[in-house]
Design an enzyme around this catalytic site. Structure first.
Site, mmCIF file in Angstrom:
data_model
loop_
_atom_site.group_PDB
_atom_site.id
_atom_site.type_symbol
_atom_site.label_atom_id
_atom_site.label_comp_id
_atom_site.label_asym_id
_atom_site.label_seq_id
_atom_site.Cartn_x
_atom_site.Cartn_y
_atom_site.Cartn_z
ATOM 1 C CB SER A 1 -39.356 -59.898 16.235
ATOM 2 O OG SER A 1 -40.436 -60.560 16.855
ATOM 3 C CE LYS B 1 -57.318 -58.858 37.639
ATOM 4 N NZ LYS B 1 -57.635 -58.241 36.346
#
Length: 285
Positions: free
Chosen positions: A106, A158
């Protein structure tokens, strides 16, 4: 009397300085050339120290080649991208050879891509070209103990990564698009760094890992070999004749612990949202 002592003192200082100067010249002439080894170990949380070390060796004319010893499952996206960019700059000045340890997956693979040459051990776990977002969800636990979180927000999304609620399908779609965007950046970085057609990278960019041998067949690494072999290749690419001098920066153990695994462990324990280039295999019974 005092003047005589001062003169003797100054002469001694001068002689010491001259000896030191000539010893430095002799060491330089005797040394075939220097190879610096930069270690990337554990989860990548902050790339500052690695980047600073790379910059130092990039600017040092005595360093003829740099080996990036990667033993990492990856980590946060931005530090991985910043290290990637510094390696791109470094290869313009001198060879940068990646030597892969047990795991270079990764983000660990991401930072390896732009190197001059990548060398993996046969059993190295590498690849894992993928992106993951983990959002802790403690809503069920809080419901059981009768704790409720009140949220005041300025926008609909949010609190999209709040650990105190479950994701709605609409929110999952937003985060999936974000993940896809970052994943596309990863794929393009591999294609650019390894000079592999984009479509070929996409075929294997599904998060799977490969052994060093398989990665070589796929073009993700150049050669199979250990660290000693990487040093040999670095010496050849750096035009070093004879035995190279190895330069390794040593950091205090406590500082490494505090900056590395401890920080990453805390971020995994605490409610915290982050986008990762990370490979963490889960043991199966």
């Amino acid at each position: 009397m005092k003047n005589k002592k001062l003169k003797i003192f100054l002469i001694i200082i001068g002689v010491i300085a001259l000896i030191s100067f000539f010893m430095t010249i002799m060491e330089s002439s005797m040394s075939a050339g220097k190879i610096a080894i930069v270690n990337v170990k554990g989860i990548i949380v902050d790339g500052t120290a690695i980047i600073d070390e790379m910059k130092q060796y990039r600017k040092d004319n005595a360093i003829k080649a740099i080996i990036l010893r990667v033993d990492s499952p990856g980590g946060a996206v931005v530090p991985s991208q910043e290290i990637y960019e510094e390696i791109k700059r470094a290869v313009k000045f001198k060879p940068v050879i990646v030597s892969m340890g047990s795991v270079a997956a990764s983000g660990g693979y991401y930072i390896s891509c732009p190197a001059t040459k990548i060398i993996a051990n046969p059993g190295t776990l590498t690849g894992s070209i993928g992106v993951i977002i983990e959002i802790p969800n403690v809503k069920g636990l809080l419901d059981k103990i009768g704790v409720k979180a009140e949220v005041i927000k300025s926008g609909k999304y949010k609190d999209i990564t709040s650990p105190f609620k479950s994701l709605q399908s609409e929110e999952k779609e937003i985060l999936q698009k974000l993940t896809n965007d970052v994943h596309d950046q990863f794929v393009k970085a591999v294609a650019e760094g390894r000079k592999i057609p984009l479509e070929n990278v996409k075929k294997i960019a599904d998060g799977r890992v490969f052994t060093g041998l398989k990665a070589k067949d796929l073009g993700l690494v150049d050669e199979v070999g250990d660290l000693d072999y990487a040093i040999k290749i670095a010496a050849q690419l750096g035009n070093i004749k004879g035995e190279p001098e190895i330069v390794i920066k040593k950091s205090p153990l406590l500082i490494n612990f505090l900056k590395g695994d401890a920080e990453s462990l805390l971020k995994k324990i605490l409610p915290y949202m982050q986008v990762y280039y990370l490979y963490l295999p889960t043991p199966q019974n």
